[in-house]
Design a protein around this motif. Structure first.
Motif, mmCIF file in Angstrom:
data_model
loop_
_atom_site.group_PDB
_atom_site.id
_atom_site.type_symbol
_atom_site.label_atom_id
_atom_site.label_comp_id
_atom_site.label_asym_id
_atom_site.label_seq_id
_atom_site.Cartn_x
_atom_site.Cartn_y
_atom_site.Cartn_z
ATOM 1 N N ASN A 1 38.535 34.765 35.546
ATOM 2 C CA ASN A 1 39.204 35.638 34.735
ATOM 3 C C ASN A 1 37.570 36.440 34.136
ATOM 4 N N SER B 1 44.034 32.863 34.116
ATOM 5 C CA SER B 1 45.045 32.333 33.726
ATOM 6 C C SER B 1 45.846 32.996 33.081
ATOM 7 N N ASP C 1 44.910 34.030 28.828
ATOM 8 C CA ASP C 1 44.294 34.494 28.404
ATOM 9 C C ASP C 1 44.184 36.376 29.118
ATOM 10 N N ALA D 1 47.399 28.046 31.822
ATOM 11 C CA ALA D 1 45.792 28.078 31.470
ATOM 12 C C ALA D 1 45.520 29.085 30.339
ATOM 13 N N ASP D 2 44.822 28.257 29.587
ATOM 14 C CA ASP D 2 43.774 29.476 28.574
ATOM 15 C C ASP D 2 42.759 29.246 29.745
ATOM 16 N N PHE E 1 40.107 27.126 31.267
ATOM 17 C CA PHE E 1 40.665 25.959 31.837
ATOM 18 C C PHE E 1 41.049 24.419 30.989
ATOM 19 N N TRP F 1 44.880 21.088 34.260
ATOM 20 C CA TRP F 1 44.254 23.098 34.877
ATOM 21 C C TRP F 1 42.627 22.728 35.433
#
Length: 287
Positions: free
Chosen positions: A136, A223, A226, A259-260, A263, A268
């Motif tokens: 990310n 993610s 995200d 997933a954010d 994680f 995740w």
């Protein structure tokens, strides 16, 4: 496999930094340097960096994580991710001093730590770095933020039945929502402002240059839920400096759809650990 964990103090431009080594009894010649992103310390959100280090060390990869100057248990004044190359270089020196069998290093970083890893390579082209694992990456600018909001928030909201039900019930402040959308559109069309004056160019451009010039393999983990990851994809699709870089043969790209950003679930985090380890083993087999 038996592993040891050791706290080590090491110098960086007159300050003392704290690093943590996780090492197996017989470490491989390739180690992993975990760079910390955002206003956090070496354990990471949900202890992710600690758990990752132990997982990789158990598989034979010595792992080093540390606090930047001004963060956690390290001395000095705090600094942004654009100003930590000296910290990363000092951490690499300390890592190899504490674990001499490590001859080459993969940098692993989440969010602006991924950005810092690319900036470090772009600035120094350190020959010890043999791979980059980036999660990310942070490329924030007004334009990319506005495009991401319009495409992934406002557009999706207009397609949601719950939004229209809430609107008809009077549960939506229409004036406020419209003003927010108009502000995003104005930012999208506003003349570009430099993301940074460091080195005379916006940091996303310098990141792209580091990515393009890096000769080793790159692992990209995104993610699905995200906005930082979505903004990264918007940037790479629209900015000329990033054109074609994600399609290079050296890039392995994976998306965790649910997933954010950090994680935050055990599942995740375990998937990230598995992807990282499998990638390490794959590219080392080819080396």
């Amino acid at each position: 496999m038996n592993l040891r964990e050791q706290a080590v103090l090491f110098p960086c431009e007159g300050e003392q930094l704290l690093g943590m080594l996780a090492s197996p009894s017989l470490p491989r010649d390739c180690g992993v340097l975990v760079v910390v992103g955002g206003p956090q310390y070496r354990a990471g959100s949900h202890r992710q960096f600690l758990l990752l280090s132990r997982h990789l060390a158990a598989a034979g990869y010595a792992t080093w994580r540390f606090d930047y100057r001004g963060m956690g248990d390290s001395g000095g004044e705090s600094r942004s991710f654009e100003s930590v190359s000296a910290d990363i270089a000092a951490a690499l020196d300390a890592f190899q001093a504490a674990c001499p069998s490590v001859q080459r290093v993969v940098i692993w970083g989440l969010c602006d730590a991924a950005s810092a890893a690319l900036l470090y390579w772009q600035e120094r082209q350190d020959p010890r770095i043999c791979g980059l694992s980036l999660l990310n990456p942070w490329v924030r600018s007004e334009a990319t933020q506005a495009r991401t909001q319009i495409k992934h928030y406002y557009r999706q909201r207009l397609l949601q039945a719950d939004f229209w039900k809430k609107l008809l019930r009077g549960g939506v402040n229409w004036g406020s929502a419209a003003a927010s959308l108009w502000f995003a559109i104005r930012r999208l069309h506003r003349p570009a402002q430099p993301a940074s004056q460091v080195a005379g160019r916006p940091f996303p451009e310098r990141m792209a240059q580091g990515w393009a010039q890096f000769p080793g393999p790159l692992l990209l983990i995104l993610s699905g839920r995200d906005y930082t990851a979505k903004e990264f994809l918007e940037c790479t699709a629209s900015e000329p400096a990033w054109s074609g870089l994600l399609l290079q043969d050296k890039v392995s790209c994976h998306t965790l759809a649910e997933a954010d950003h950090t994680f935050s679930t055990a599942a995740w985090r375990a998937e990230v650990e598995s992807l990282t380890l499998n990638w390490l083993q794959t590219f080392l087999d080819k080396a």
